[in-house]
Design an enzyme around this catalytic site. Structure first.
Site, PDB file in Angstrom:
ATOM      1  CB  ALA A   1     -34.848 -61.060 -33.897  1.00 47.28           C
ATOM      2  CG  ASN A   2     -35.949 -58.975 -39.074  1.00 46.36           C
ATOM      3  OD1 ASN A   2     -35.040 -59.162 -39.521  1.00 46.36           O
ATOM      4  ND2 ASN A   2     -36.096 -57.595 -38.345  1.00 46.36           N
ATOM      5  NE  ARG A   3     -38.534 -66.959 -40.657  1.00 50.23           N
ATOM      6  CZ  ARG A   3     -38.234 -67.733 -39.987  1.00 50.23           C
ATOM      7  NH1 ARG A   3     -37.107 -68.207 -39.482  1.00 50.23           N
ATOM      8  NH2 ARG A   3     -39.566 -68.427 -39.330  1.00 50.23           N
TER       9      ARG A   3
END
Ligand code: CTP
Length: 403
Positions: free
Chosen positions: A211-213
């Site tokens: 995932a990412n932020r």
């Protein structure tokens, strides 16, 4: 009087949340709307036609084959005479029947016959809301262009259980109605705009993902701003902890490939704004089972590239008249953004420096890079960036019309 002269057909469904529709009627009328009530058979178990009739000041419709009304094909007249149809509460069964096109009662017949926008306020037990059948109905209805508000998370009136399934509050339903009906006015009236938002999750195995932020905050704010300017907005969102923006048709996806499929299904549109932080890579193959620790040590993940959604649309045969991309950069911002403009077939790149607190944060400092040059905007809240960008999109779209 934000809803002055608007004709709202309110279909009151069965369910304990029906009591909230009495307040909803009051709130809609305070804003100038005329509310015509239709009660399903089950609704009568929860609220009385007497109170609904008194609050709306109108005849309460109930049965499909009402001898007096059916002479002038009552359901067709009711369906045609509305600027907006609201279904509250919308039960799992009602959603299923709507998704299947079943019109075996007055409410069902109206919902099939109407060409007005339809807003559903679902209310049901959390287990029913998360059932795959209900999810299928919801996705089908969203795909048909119906609007949803809620359900919210909270305690259920009847069982005390907690979860997602509580009907949206009357004022939230009013806000959604206002957003939808605003679609008759504003500089983007009659335009359809697609927005992608949030991260994507790429599974490693059934329990882990990459995932990412990205919080989705900027993309969701842009979708809401475009809707306020009158556009019909389809938002394709990765997993986020945000509510669907009012008046926006929101489609939820997890992976980059699902996002691409949802985007392609939404085309053609007049404009598309790609705000999502799409994962560039996913792991190869599908691990059907959880990867276990073992004597052979940590596993190595083999990554393959995901489709570039912006580039696919920006250089594809069904390219919208205006394509806007985002560029999240930590260095050489302008050079990278300019290169992206060309490579991905965009008209405009909104470049932001993500080396600070932008991802997940509340403010954003952006530069607009187009073939005409670079425009620098001061640091401002993401909502203000969204409003300004929506106005800019309206202006650019108006220019594409001018010969
Ligand atoms: N984008 C997309 N699909 C992808 C990757 C990116 O639609 N698979 C879109 C994003 O929504 C954004 C733009 O492309 O509008 C730029 O994304 P970014 O990740 O900054 O660019 P990349 O092409 O990944 O370039 P780089 O790896 O050089 O940063």
């Amino acid at each position: 009087m934000t809803l002055a002269d608007k004709r709202i057909l309110l279909i009151i469904g069965g369910g304990i949340a029906a009591y909230k529709t009495l307040d909803l009627i009051r709130r809609l009328r305070e804003r100038g709307a005329a509310v015509t009530p239709v009660m399903t058979r089950a609704a009568g178990e929860f609220v009385t036609p007497l109170s609904v009739g008194a609050l709306t000041g109108k005849k309460v419709y109930g049965e499909l084959f009402d001898r007096d009304d059916e002479q002038d094909v009552g359901h067709i007249r009711l369906a045609r005479g509305a600027d907006l149809v609201i279904v509250a509460p919308a039960s799992a069964t009602r959603m299923g029947r709507m998704a299947a096109g079943i019109g075996d009662d007055l409410a069902g017949a109206i919902l099939l016959a109407t060409r007005a926008p339809v807003l559903l306020a679902p209310a049901m037990n959390p287990a029913m809301w998360t059932h795959p059948a209900t999810r299928r109905s919801r996705e089908t209805l969203k795909g048909d262009g119906l609007h949803f508000v809620g359900p919210n998370r909270g305690e259920m009136a009847e069982s005390g259980e907690s979860g997602e399934g509580r009907m949206a509050e009357p004022l939230e339903i009013v806000a959604a109605a206002e957003a939808i009906l605003g679609a008759g006015a504003g500089p983007l009236a009659g335009r359809h705009v697609l927005v992608t938002s949030g991260p994507t999750h790429e599974p490693i195995d059934p329990v882990r993902y990459i995932a990412n932020r990205s919080s989705g905050r900027q993309g969701h704010a842009i979708a809401a701003s475009l809707a306020r300017l009158g556009a019909r907005v389809t938002l394709v969102s990765g997993p986020v902890a945000l509510a669907d923006p009012p008046g926006v048709s929101t489609i939820h996806v997890e992976t980059a490939r699902e996002m691409l499929a949802a985007v392609e299904a939404a085309l053609p549109t007049d404009a598309a704004v790609f705000v999502a932080a799409v994962a560039d890579w996913r792991t190869e193959g599908d691990a059907a089972h959880k990867i276990k620790k073992g004597p052979e040590g940590p596993p190595s993940l083999h990554l393959v590239e995901n489709p570039d959604i912006l580039r696919t649309v920006g250089t594809g045969p069904r390219r919208p008249a205006l394509v806007v991309g985002f560029a999240a950069e930590t260095r050489d911002l302008l050079e990278n953004a300019t290169a992206k403009l060309e490579r991905k077939g965009a008209d405009l790149i909104v470049a932001n420096d993500v080396s600070g607190d932008v991802m997940g944060g509340e403010a954003n400092t952006v530069r607009l890079v187009s073939r005409d040059g670079v425009e620098e905007w001061p640091r401002m809240p993401k909502e203000a960036v969204a409003d300004r960008l929506a106005l800019d999109i309206a202006r650019r779209l108006a220019e594409t019309d001018t010969p």
